[in-house]
Design a protein around this motif. Sequence first.
Motif, PDB file in Angstrom:
ATOM      1  N   GLN A   1     -12.336   9.112   7.655  1.00 14.82           N
ATOM      2  CA  GLN A   1     -11.399   9.864   8.487  1.00 14.82           C
ATOM      3  C   GLN A   1     -10.488  10.764   7.662  1.00 14.82           C
ATOM      4  OE1 GLN A   1      -8.806   7.221  10.605  1.00 14.82           O
ATOM      5  NE2 GLN A   1      -7.537   8.858  11.416  1.00 14.82           N
ATOM      6  N   TYR A   2      -9.850  10.260   6.621  1.00 14.44           N
ATOM      7  CA  TYR A   2      -8.903  11.059   5.848  1.00 14.44           C
ATOM      8  C   TYR A   2      -9.604  12.149   5.056  1.00 14.44           C
ATOM      9  CZ  TYR A   2      -5.579   7.315   6.893  1.00 14.44           C
ATOM     10  OH  TYR A   2      -4.780   6.414   7.529  1.00 14.44           O
TER      11      TYR A   2
ATOM     12  N   THR B   1      -3.253   0.269  -3.474  1.00 16.71           N
ATOM     13  CA  THR B   1      -3.016  -0.945  -2.713  1.00 16.71           C
ATOM     14  C   THR B   1      -3.239  -2.182  -3.554  1.00 16.71           C
ATOM     15  OG1 THR B   1      -3.531  -2.094  -0.656  1.00 16.71           O
ATOM     16  CG2 THR B   1      -5.378  -1.077  -1.813  1.00 16.71           C
ATOM     17  N   LYS B   2      -2.524  -3.230  -3.177  1.00 20.75           N
ATOM     18  CA  LYS B   2      -2.722  -4.547  -3.767  1.00 20.75           C
ATOM     19  C   LYS B   2      -3.450  -5.453  -2.780  1.00 20.75           C
ATOM     20  CE  LYS B   2       1.751  -4.888  -4.779  1.00 20.75           C
ATOM     21  NZ  LYS B   2       3.012  -5.476  -5.231  1.00 20.75           N
TER      22      LYS B   2
ATOM     23  N   TYR C   1     -11.572  -2.934   2.178  1.00 19.10           N
ATOM     24  CA  TYR C   1     -12.720  -2.201   2.711  1.00 19.10           C
ATOM     25  C   TYR C   1     -12.303  -1.236   3.816  1.00 19.10           C
ATOM     26  CZ  TYR C   1     -15.617  -5.339   0.021  1.00 19.10           C
ATOM     27  OH  TYR C   1     -16.194  -6.030  -1.006  1.00 19.10           O
ATOM     28  N   MET C   2     -11.359  -1.660   4.660  1.00 20.52           N
ATOM     29  CA  MET C   2     -10.876  -0.782   5.723  1.00 20.52           C
ATOM     30  C   MET C   2     -10.187   0.458   5.134  1.00 20.52           C
ATOM     31  SD  MET C   2      -7.928  -1.359   8.583  1.00 20.52           S
ATOM     32  CE  MET C   2      -6.694  -1.170   7.321  1.00 20.52           C
ATOM     33  N   LEU C   3      -9.334   0.247   4.112  1.00 22.37           N
ATOM     34  CA  LEU C   3      -8.646   1.374   3.480  1.00 22.37           C
ATOM     35  C   LEU C   3      -9.628   2.317   2.795  1.00 22.37           C
ATOM     36  CD1 LEU C   3      -5.560  -0.463   1.973  1.00 22.37           C
ATOM     37  CD2 LEU C   3      -5.574   1.120   3.903  1.00 22.37           C
TER      38      LEU C   3
ATOM     39  N   THR D   1       0.843  -1.200   0.000  1.00 24.21           N
ATOM     40  CA  THR D   1       0.000   0.000   0.000  1.00 24.21           C
ATOM     41  C   THR D   1       0.876   1.247   0.000  1.00 24.21           C
ATOM     42  OG1 THR D   1      -1.722  -1.158   1.232  1.00 24.21           O
ATOM     43  CG2 THR D   1      -1.810   1.240   1.253  1.00 24.21           C
ATOM     44  N   TYR D   2       0.497   2.207  -0.812  1.00 20.11           N
ATOM     45  CA  TYR D   2       1.190   3.496  -0.902  1.00 20.11           C
ATOM     46  C   TYR D   2       0.154   4.616  -0.833  1.00 20.11           C
ATOM     47  CZ  TYR D   2       5.030   0.780  -2.911  1.00 20.11           C
ATOM     48  OH  TYR D   2       6.022  -0.128  -3.135  1.00 20.11           O
TER      49      TYR D   2
END
Length: 113
Positions: free
Chosen positions: A83-84, A66-67, A74-76, A53-54
């Motif tokens: 939040q972000y 992300t891979k 789902y979390m990302l 992940t980047y």
Amino acid sequence: MQEGSILDVEEIYRLGNISGFDNKGHPFIGAKNPAYMKRFYDNHVYDRWADETYYVVTDYTFSCMTKSQGEVTYMLANQMFGQYYYSFLLFCYYRIALMKLTYDQRKLHKGIK
């Protein structure tokens, strides 16, 4: 990204600048200098979870590549659109508010003279 994808500096540069494809359907990269792309990577890429992940932060984008598969994906996505996203909006609000305060302060000093 697909699970077997390889993300090198050039590909991260391309995706971080939202570069698409050329007229022939090949990936377009807006720079040719590898040293320039490496500086971009060093200044704009958060790679704590590298190879998986980047995060890329520029003046124009805030993106996550992300891979990861399954629950992590789902979390990302929830973090990016939760939040972000709201942290980014709050940052922009404060930036605009501080610019307005600075401008008003300048007008106040100019009016005193």
